[in-house]
Design an enzyme around this catalytic site. Structure first.
Site, PDB file in Angstrom:
ATOM      1  N   THR A  76      -4.282   3.096   2.105  1.00  0.00           N
ATOM      2  CA  THR A  76      -3.156   3.987   2.370  1.00  0.00           C
ATOM      3  C   THR A  76      -2.738   3.171   3.950  1.00  0.00           C
ATOM      4  O   THR A  76      -3.805   2.796   4.722  1.00  0.00           O
ATOM      5  CB  THR A  76      -3.757   5.284   2.816  1.00  0.00           C
ATOM      6  OG1 THR A  76      -4.173   5.788   1.710  1.00  0.00           O
ATOM      7  CG2 THR A  76      -2.758   6.022   3.605  1.00  0.00           C
ATOM      8  N   THR A  77      -1.433   3.077   4.016  1.00  0.00           N
ATOM      9  CA  THR A  77      -1.025   2.350   5.301  1.00  0.00           C
ATOM     10  C   THR A  77      -0.553   3.354   6.058  1.00  0.00           C
ATOM     11  O   THR A  77      -0.256   4.614   5.933  1.00  0.00           O
ATOM     12  CB  THR A  77      -0.041   1.314   5.198  1.00  0.00           C
ATOM     13  OG1 THR A  77       1.126   1.708   4.103  1.00  0.00           O
ATOM     14  CG2 THR A  77      -0.498   0.131   4.008  1.00  0.00           C
ATOM     15  N   ALA A 100      -7.656  -2.818   3.208  1.00  0.00           N
ATOM     16  CA  ALA A 100      -6.461  -3.912   2.985  1.00  0.00           C
ATOM     17  C   ALA A 100      -5.307  -3.342   3.010  1.00  0.00           C
ATOM     18  O   ALA A 100      -5.032  -1.818   2.430  1.00  0.00           O
ATOM     19  CB  ALA A 100      -6.530  -4.587   1.849  1.00  0.00           C
ATOM     20  N   ASN A 102      -2.756  -4.689   1.455  1.00  0.00           N
ATOM     21  CA  ASN A 102      -2.390  -5.146   0.096  1.00  0.00           C
ATOM     22  C   ASN A 102      -3.570  -5.518  -0.402  1.00  0.00           C
ATOM     23  O   ASN A 102      -4.226  -6.431   0.048  1.00  0.00           O
ATOM     24  CB  ASN A 102      -1.177  -5.932   0.636  1.00  0.00           C
ATOM     25  CG  ASN A 102      -0.590  -5.970  -0.874  1.00  0.00           C
ATOM     26  OD1 ASN A 102      -1.125  -6.305  -1.941  1.00  0.00           O
ATOM     27  ND2 ASN A 102       0.764  -5.948  -0.905  1.00  0.00           N
ATOM     28  N   HIS A 135      10.800  -2.464  -0.684  1.00  0.00           N
ATOM     29  CA  HIS A 135       9.839  -1.837  -1.319  1.00  0.00           C
ATOM     30  C   HIS A 135      10.668  -0.665  -1.928  1.00  0.00           C
ATOM     31  O   HIS A 135      11.920  -0.345  -1.572  1.00  0.00           O
ATOM     32  CB  HIS A 135       8.718  -1.197  -0.460  1.00  0.00           C
ATOM     33  CG  HIS A 135       7.560  -2.017  -0.228  1.00  0.00           C
ATOM     34  ND1 HIS A 135       7.874  -2.771   0.901  1.00  0.00           N
ATOM     35  CD2 HIS A 135       6.584  -2.431  -0.580  1.00  0.00           C
ATOM     36  CE1 HIS A 135       6.793  -3.780   0.756  1.00  0.00           C
ATOM     37  NE2 HIS A 135       5.953  -3.147   0.004  1.00  0.00           N
ATOM     38  N   HIS A 136      10.009   0.141  -2.996  1.00  0.00           N
ATOM     39  CA  HIS A 136      10.720   1.191  -3.544  1.00  0.00           C
ATOM     40  C   HIS A 136      11.042   2.206  -2.812  1.00  0.00           C
ATOM     41  O   HIS A 136      10.552   2.406  -1.527  1.00  0.00           O
ATOM     42  CB  HIS A 136       9.707   1.714  -4.721  1.00  0.00           C
ATOM     43  CG  HIS A 136       8.382   2.079  -4.071  1.00  0.00           C
ATOM     44  ND1 HIS A 136       8.009   3.185  -3.411  1.00  0.00           N
ATOM     45  CD2 HIS A 136       7.245   1.253  -3.998  1.00  0.00           C
ATOM     46  CE1 HIS A 136       6.558   2.887  -3.215  1.00  0.00           C
ATOM     47  NE2 HIS A 136       6.158   1.829  -3.289  1.00  0.00           N
ATOM     48  N   LYS A 139       8.241   4.741  -0.860  1.00  0.00           N
ATOM     49  CA  LYS A 139       7.400   4.314   0.439  1.00  0.00           C
ATOM     50  C   LYS A 139       7.815   5.065   1.632  1.00  0.00           C
ATOM     51  O   LYS A 139       9.161   5.065   2.018  1.00  0.00           O
ATOM     52  CB  LYS A 139       7.583   2.780   0.528  1.00  0.00           C
ATOM     53  CG  LYS A 139       6.517   2.315   1.369  1.00  0.00           C
ATOM     54  CD  LYS A 139       6.271   1.050   1.237  1.00  0.00           C
ATOM     55  CE  LYS A 139       5.172   0.027   2.069  1.00  0.00           C
ATOM     56  NZ  LYS A 139       3.821   0.818   1.829  1.00  0.00           N
ATOM     57  N   GLY A 145       2.900  -1.761   5.645  1.00  0.00           N
ATOM     58  CA  GLY A 145       1.430  -2.657   5.977  1.00  0.00           C
ATOM     59  C   GLY A 145       1.180  -4.215   5.986  1.00  0.00           C
ATOM     60  O   GLY A 145       0.684  -5.063   6.659  1.00  0.00           O
TER      61      GLY A 145
END
Length: 238
Positions: A76-77, A100, A102, A135-136, A139, A145
């Site tokens: 989770t960012t 992470a 990613n 991104h989609h 998000k 992140g």
């Protein structure tokens, strides 16, 4: 390995599929539409908790897991202002946390390429560096992140850059990040070094989210039985 899932959206379901294919067991699912509980015997039996939710809920979920002595793997960012608190809790192996921005193996190779390129470009101040991330539309955070991690890799290695900022604002001593949200794009990150005579560009383009989910399961396997604060550098040996 017994896994508890906190967050059971598209990513959670994909993680479940890959985990089961690798012989693991999903013992608990905690989500808005799932009946699992942090206080259940099923959650208590988990070896590792995988957390993929939203920025507003993430830190509270970590605390619930730590209170119950569970190792956490999270992607989770949007909550990283609280990372110093997590680091303190993990000192001396008191808690176990793998984070992470990613989990894609390709992205983490890209992180390393980005750092090495930044070291080279530190010598050439006629090149300015900027980034675009796409991104989609679902998000919730911007920049991603992953984009922040890439920017940090640049800032650590280029003396003339002291921070990052979102476009359209421009600061000479900052890495400018343009965040684009469109359709169902899994994730594209492009870093450009631009001069008057040419430009150098590197890009990572994710074809699907499956690569992220696969990396999460590998991280859970790596985390099981370990202590302290962990990340992809540890797992991949960078």
């Amino acid at each position: 390995m017994k896994i508890a899932l906190v967050g059971y959206g598209k990513m959670g379901k994909m993680i479940e599929e890959i985990a089961l294919s690798r012989g693991h067991e999903i013992v608990c699912k905690i989500d808005i539409n799932e009946s699992g509980s942090f206080d259940s015997k099923e959650f208590a039996s988990a070896d590792v908790v995988i957390e993929f939710t939203v920025p507003q809920a993430a830190f509270g979920n970590y605390m619930k897991c730590f209170e119950r002595g569970k190792a956490v793997v999270s992607g989770t960012t949007g909550w990283l202002d609280k990372m110093p608190e997590i680091e303190k809790m993990c000192e001396g192996g008191k808690q176990t946390f793998f984070y992470a921005s990613n989990f894609s193996l390709g992205v983490n190779i890209f992180f390393e390429i980005n750092r090495q390129l930044a070291k080279i470009m530190n010598k050439f101040d006629n090149y300015d560096v900027n980034m675009t991330e796409t991104h989609h539309i679902h998000k919730l955070d911007a920049p991603s992140g992953t984009a922040i991690s890439l920017a940090e890799g640049i800032i650590e290695n280029i003396d003339r850059k002291n921070g990052w900022n979102l476009a359209p604002e421009y600061k000479k001593d900052s890495v400018q990040i343009s965040a684009i949200r469109q359709r169902e794009v899994p994730g594209i990150h492009t870093i450009t070094y631009d001069s008057e005579v040419d430009f150098i560009e590197i890009t990572h383009n994710a074809r699907s989210r499956r690569g992220f989910a696969y990396g999460v399961v590998l991280a859970a396997e790596y985390t099981n039985g370990k202590k302290g604060l962990l990340g992809m550098k540890d797992m991949l040996g960078f």
